[in-house]
Design a protein around this motif. Structure first.
Motif, PDB file in Angstrom:
ATOM      1  N   ILE A  36       1.055  -1.090  -0.437  1.00 14.18           N
ATOM      2  CA  ILE A  36      -0.248  -0.219  -0.032  1.00 14.18           C
ATOM      3  C   ILE A  36       0.836   0.868   0.129  1.00 14.18           C
ATOM      4  O   ILE A  36       1.653   1.154   0.530  1.00 14.18           O
ATOM      5  CB  ILE A  36      -1.057   0.213   1.112  1.00 14.18           C
ATOM      6  N   ASP A  37       0.470   2.246  -0.722  1.00 13.56           N
ATOM      7  CA  ASP A  37       1.360   3.776  -0.644  1.00 13.56           C
ATOM      8  C   ASP A  37       1.148   4.249   0.122  1.00 13.56           C
ATOM      9  O   ASP A  37      -0.158   4.212   0.319  1.00 13.56           O
ATOM     10  CB  ASP A  37       0.974   4.162  -2.233  1.00 13.56           C
ATOM     11  N   PRO A  38       1.975   4.835   0.736  1.00 13.41           N
ATOM     12  CA  PRO A  38       1.389   5.233   2.601  1.00 13.41           C
ATOM     13  C   PRO A  38       0.698   6.436   2.201  1.00 13.41           C
ATOM     14  O   PRO A  38       1.008   7.535   0.969  1.00 13.41           O
ATOM     15  CB  PRO A  38       3.015   5.830   2.701  1.00 13.41           C
ATOM     16  N   PRO A  39      -0.744   6.927   2.434  1.00 13.45           N
ATOM     17  CA  PRO A  39      -0.931   7.900   1.723  1.00 13.45           C
ATOM     18  C   PRO A  39      -0.173   9.217   2.550  1.00 13.45           C
ATOM     19  O   PRO A  39       0.036   9.005   4.064  1.00 13.45           O
ATOM     20  CB  PRO A  39      -2.396   7.677   2.878  1.00 13.45           C
ATOM     21  N   ASP A  40      -0.785  10.916   2.431  1.00 15.52           N
ATOM     22  CA  ASP A  40      -0.243  11.538   3.380  1.00 15.52           C
ATOM     23  C   ASP A  40      -1.019  11.480   4.621  1.00 15.52           C
ATOM     24  O   ASP A  40      -1.985  10.928   4.145  1.00 15.52           O
ATOM     25  CB  ASP A  40      -1.034  13.721   2.319  1.00 15.52           C
ATOM     26  N   ASN A  41       0.117  12.458   4.913  1.00 14.56           N
ATOM     27  CA  ASN A  41      -0.725  12.217   7.255  1.00 14.56           C
ATOM     28  C   ASN A  41      -0.689  10.866   7.512  1.00 14.56           C
ATOM     29  O   ASN A  41      -1.814  11.039   8.528  1.00 14.56           O
ATOM     30  CB  ASN A  41      -1.421  13.256   6.849  1.00 14.56           C
ATOM     31  N   ALA A  42       0.229   9.705   6.604  1.00 17.77           N
ATOM     32  CA  ALA A  42      -0.278   8.737   7.363  1.00 17.77           C
ATOM     33  C   ALA A  42       0.672   8.513   8.315  1.00 17.77           C
ATOM     34  O   ALA A  42       1.874   8.802   8.270  1.00 17.77           O
ATOM     35  CB  ALA A  42      -0.628   7.169   6.868  1.00 17.77           C
ATOM     36  N   ALA A  43       0.480   8.168   9.533  1.00 14.82           N
ATOM     37  CA  ALA A  43       1.765   7.734  10.750  1.00 14.82           C
ATOM     38  C   ALA A  43       1.575   6.513   9.608  1.00 14.82           C
ATOM     39  O   ALA A  43       1.048   5.384   9.466  1.00 14.82           O
ATOM     40  CB  ALA A  43       1.333   7.920  12.145  1.00 14.82           C
ATOM     41  N   ILE A  44       3.119   5.900   9.844  1.00 10.71           N
ATOM     42  CA  ILE A  44       3.552   4.833   9.331  1.00 10.71           C
ATOM     43  C   ILE A  44       4.012   4.154  11.123  1.00 10.71           C
ATOM     44  O   ILE A  44       4.866   4.289  11.076  1.00 10.71           O
ATOM     45  CB  ILE A  44       4.973   4.821   8.526  1.00 10.71           C
ATOM     46  N   ILE A  45       3.979   2.360  10.541  1.00 10.64           N
ATOM     47  CA  ILE A  45       4.336   1.237  11.316  1.00 10.64           C
ATOM     48  C   ILE A  45       5.693   0.385  10.645  1.00 10.64           C
ATOM     49  O   ILE A  45       4.601  -0.334  10.136  1.00 10.64           O
ATOM     50  CB  ILE A  45       3.794   1.032  12.831  1.00 10.64           C
ATOM     51  N   ASP A  46       6.505   0.311  10.229  1.00 14.56           N
ATOM     52  CA  ASP A  46       7.606  -0.662  10.148  1.00 14.56           C
ATOM     53  C   ASP A  46       7.208  -1.539  10.774  1.00 14.56           C
ATOM     54  O   ASP A  46       7.387  -2.111  12.011  1.00 14.56           O
ATOM     55  CB  ASP A  46       8.500  -0.147  10.142  1.00 14.56           C
ATOM     56  N   ALA A  47       6.145  -3.126  10.590  1.00  9.71           N
ATOM     57  CA  ALA A  47       6.287  -4.190  11.564  1.00  9.71           C
ATOM     58  C   ALA A  47       7.011  -5.018  10.910  1.00  9.71           C
ATOM     59  O   ALA A  47       7.593  -6.754  10.898  1.00  9.71           O
ATOM     60  CB  ALA A  47       4.868  -4.738  11.478  1.00  9.71           C
ATOM     61  N   SER A  48       7.857  -5.353   9.925  1.00  6.59           N
ATOM     62  CA  SER A  48       8.910  -5.704   9.140  1.00  6.59           C
ATOM     63  C   SER A  48       9.365  -7.591  10.942  1.00  6.59           C
ATOM     64  O   SER A  48       9.569  -6.885  11.358  1.00  6.59           O
ATOM     65  CB  SER A  48      10.580  -5.604   8.399  1.00  6.59           C
ATOM     66  N   GLY A  49       9.013  -8.595  10.278  1.00 12.94           N
ATOM     67  CA  GLY A  49      10.094  -9.504  11.223  1.00 12.94           C
ATOM     68  C   GLY A  49       8.971  -9.307  12.294  1.00 12.94           C
ATOM     69  O   GLY A  49       9.197 -10.071  13.161  1.00 12.94           O
ATOM     70  N   LYS A  50       8.001  -8.522  11.950  1.00 17.04           N
ATOM     71  CA  LYS A  50       6.560  -8.996  13.355  1.00 17.04           C
ATOM     72  C   LYS A  50       5.408  -9.709  13.341  1.00 17.04           C
ATOM     73  O   LYS A  50       5.711  -9.787  11.476  1.00 17.04           O
ATOM     74  CB  LYS A  50       6.213  -7.363  13.419  1.00 17.04           C
ATOM     75  N   TRP A  51       4.740 -10.107  14.024  1.00 15.13           N
ATOM     76  CA  TRP A  51       3.394 -10.551  13.651  1.00 15.13           C
ATOM     77  C   TRP A  51       2.034  -9.468  14.356  1.00 15.13           C
ATOM     78  O   TRP A  51       2.532  -8.887  15.025  1.00 15.13           O
ATOM     79  CB  TRP A  51       3.776 -11.667  14.556  1.00 15.13           C
ATOM     80  N   ILE A  52       1.480 -10.311  12.958  1.00 13.00           N
ATOM     81  CA  ILE A  52       0.300  -9.450  13.371  1.00 13.00           C
ATOM     82  C   ILE A  52      -1.276 -10.166  13.911  1.00 13.00           C
ATOM     83  O   ILE A  52      -1.545 -10.516  13.149  1.00 13.00           O
ATOM     84  CB  ILE A  52      -0.535  -7.986  12.657  1.00 13.00           C
ATOM     85  N   PHE A  53      -1.319  -9.869  15.063  1.00 10.29           N
ATOM     86  CA  PHE A  53      -2.900 -10.292  15.282  1.00 10.29           C
ATOM     87  C   PHE A  53      -3.961  -9.843  15.645  1.00 10.29           C
ATOM     88  O   PHE A  53      -3.742  -8.780  16.083  1.00 10.29           O
ATOM     89  CB  PHE A  53      -1.931 -11.081  16.500  1.00 10.29           C
ATOM     90  N   PRO A  54      -5.552 -10.441  15.255  1.00  7.00           N
ATOM     91  CA  PRO A  54      -6.740  -9.420  16.037  1.00  7.00           C
ATOM     92  C   PRO A  54      -6.323  -9.210  16.857  1.00  7.00           C
ATOM     93  O   PRO A  54      -5.806  -9.771  18.088  1.00  7.00           O
ATOM     94  CB  PRO A  54      -7.490 -10.357  15.822  1.00  7.00           C
ATOM     95  N   GLY A  55      -6.992  -8.273  18.069  1.00  5.74           N
ATOM     96  CA  GLY A  55      -7.511  -7.876  19.192  1.00  5.74           C
ATOM     97  C   GLY A  55      -8.107  -8.846  19.779  1.00  5.74           C
ATOM     98  O   GLY A  55      -8.554  -9.359  19.680  1.00  5.74           O
ATOM     99  N   VAL A  56      -7.514  -8.567  21.154  1.00  8.26           N
ATOM    100  CA  VAL A  56      -8.229 -11.170  22.072  1.00  8.26           C
ATOM    101  C   VAL A  56      -9.416  -9.657  22.486  1.00  8.26           C
ATOM    102  O   VAL A  56      -9.677  -9.190  22.881  1.00  8.26           O
ATOM    103  CB  VAL A  56      -6.846 -10.913  22.878  1.00  8.26           C
ATOM    104  N   ILE A  57     -10.124 -10.739  22.675  1.00  4.58           N
ATOM    105  CA  ILE A  57     -11.398 -11.091  22.939  1.00  4.58           C
ATOM    106  C   ILE A  57     -11.875 -11.960  24.204  1.00  4.58           C
ATOM    107  O   ILE A  57     -11.439 -13.169  24.026  1.00  4.58           O
ATOM    108  CB  ILE A  57     -12.724 -11.270  21.830  1.00  4.58           C
ATOM    109  N   ASP A  58     -11.050 -11.714  25.533  1.00  3.59           N
ATOM    110  CA  ASP A  58     -11.891 -13.129  26.486  1.00  3.59           C
ATOM    111  C   ASP A  58     -13.144 -12.216  26.994  1.00  3.59           C
ATOM    112  O   ASP A  58     -14.052 -11.474  27.796  1.00  3.59           O
ATOM    113  CB  ASP A  58     -11.076 -11.142  28.007  1.00  3.59           C
TER     114      ASP A  58
END
Ligand SMILES: [Zn+2]
Length: 451
Positions: free
Chosen positions: A36-58
């Motif tokens: 995804i091309d970075p849109p204007d004014n977007a905060a960028i988080i570099d998650a290279s090497g990281k895992w992304i999970f959905p938020g947990v529902i307890d």
């Protein structure tokens, strides 16, 4: 309009894992693609090497509930803050039906208390009285977006128990309106019989708490509930299942859904022999190591649908040593360590992380009809996301807990905490600390007409 672009993270889905970019706009996920091309004014988080999970529902917490001698030790404010630290972006808590109250009044009282929460909150409706005025409220509440109800097969002495015949009536009504019946499944007669030898209190060691609520109590209750689910066609959710026998019985009935808890997976009745054994008193009690082994097998065989913390913590002073087990407040904390301890176990045991996602968010979202909002990483859903660095150490996490509590049951076990937690589009945890907490909101289930 706020925009966050997460780049190059390994997105953990239920049946596949892919490196993707995720674009968040305000509260929602608005794009997921390989690039995804970075849109204007977007905060960028570099998650290279990281895992992304959905938020947990307890699916199972008890914030600040009344007990004989006060309240459980977390309020909605403190408990949800520590929840966020552990990656839980949604809790499902329970109303408390006081004498003379309608279900609606009890629900609204609880919603008011939950207003101070820092993560999103759904409320299950406790039905602890069987009266015609109460039963007629069930369809109305389901229509209003509160579709899950909980009953107890025990606690007769606290006037909370429904008989199996009464539960069948409630199940019939809930089934007609596509709700879910949750049941605390320990047979009252079995417990009464098993408690008799300790009635004179000449013996009061915490281990006797377990003997006074034997595994047989769960087996008997689940046998009844399985039959009730078949006769009424009601979806029955067994809360905090904890025995091998109960699990095997539950697996015989297609309308039963099974929740277990981290304490039944990670701890055992050996804890009662420790010097702080009284702290592990909860109901149902901790079981044998072979029970917990069976639960882990059940998880791998798809016989367990969710893992809830049953968070109901107490501090050291609330559970003094040498208190007779009958007088020790029942419950332990676990909302903060729920996901980090399970994730570490899944890694150690080489289990599928997609299965972990099902157990800690996806299944709860679909069982409780919240999957139009939450439960997976999907276009249009709430941007509740965890970024985990698999390289972070799994020991020594106790020091950074975000809690008021002075005791933790899981100290010494491995745990992998999320580095970043995003709650409805807001980064609330950064570098493993709760830095920018923002208010949670009350969730409603999707009505059947929305499908
Ligand atoms: Zn509970």
């Amino acid at each position: 309009m706020s925009k966050i672009l997460i780049k190059n993270g390994l997105v953990i889905g239920v049946d596949r894992q892919e490196i993707q970019d995720i674009l968040i706009q305000d509260e929602l996920i608005v794009n997921i693609s390989a690039y995804i091309d970075p849109p204007d004014n977007a905060a960028i988080i570099d998650a290279s090497g990281k895992w992304i999970f959905p938020g947990v529902i307890d699916p199972h917490t008890h914030m600040g509930i009344p007990i004989k001698s006060g309240h459980s030790a977390d309020t909605f404010a403190s408990g949800t803050r520590s929840a966020l630290h552990g990656g839980v972006t949604t809790i499902l808590d329970f109303s408390v039906l006081e004498s003379g109250q309608s279900l609606d009044e009890s629900l609204n009282q609880r919603i008011k208390l939950a207003g101070e929460s820092l993560c999103d909150v759904g409320i299950h409706v406790n039905i602890t009285r069987f009266e015609p005025e109460i039963l007629v409220e069930i369809p109305k509440l389901i229509e209003q977006g509160f579709n899950s109800f909980k009953v107890f097969t025990t606690y007769a002495e606290a006037n909370m128990m429904l008989t199996y015949a009464q539960i069948e009536t409630v199940a019939g009504i809930i089934a007609q309106h596509d709700g879910v019946l949750m049941v605390h499944s320990e047979d009252n007669d079995v417990i009464t019989r098993a408690s008799e030898p300790y009635a004179d209190r000449s013996e009061s060691h915490p281990r006797l708490h377990g003997l006074s609520r034997p595994a047989e109590a769960e087996l008997v209750a689940i046998s009844h509930l399985g039959e009730i689910s078949s006769r009424t066609n009601c979806s029955i959710y067994i809360v905090h299942l904890n025995t091998a026998a109960g699990l095997a019985k539950a697996a015989e009935y297609p309308m039963l859904r099974v929740e277990t808890c981290p304490h039944y997976l990670l701890l055992s009745d050996k804890m009662y022999e420790r010097e702080d054994g009284q702290m592990f008193v909860s109901s149902p009690p901790l079981r044998t190591e072979s029970d917990s082994k069976a639960l882990w097998q059940g998880i791998q065989h798809g016989q367990v649908h969710t893992i809830g913390s049953d968070h109901c913590p107490f501090c050291l002073a609330d559970k003094p040593q040498n208190t007779p087990f009958q007088d020790i407040p029942n419950g332990m904390g676990g909302v903060e360590t729920l996901f980090p301890t399970l994730l570490a176990q899944f890694i150690e045991r080489g289990l599928d992380l997609g299965l972990l996602v099902r157990l800690t968010s996806g299944n709860a979202a679909s069982i409780f009809r919240l999957d139009h909002l939450k439960g997976s990483i999907k276009l249009g859903l709430h941007a509740d996301l965890l970024i985990v660095d698999p390289e972070l150490p799994v020991q020594g996490w106790e020091k950074s807990l975000d809690t008021n509590l002075d005791w933790n049951a899981y100290v010494g076990l491995p745990a992998l905490f999320p580095e970043t937690v995003i709650q409805r589009g807001v980064v609330v945890v950064s570098e493993g600390r709760v830095k920018y907490p923002s208010p949670g909101k009350i969730l409603k289930s999707k009505s059947t007409s929305q499908e």
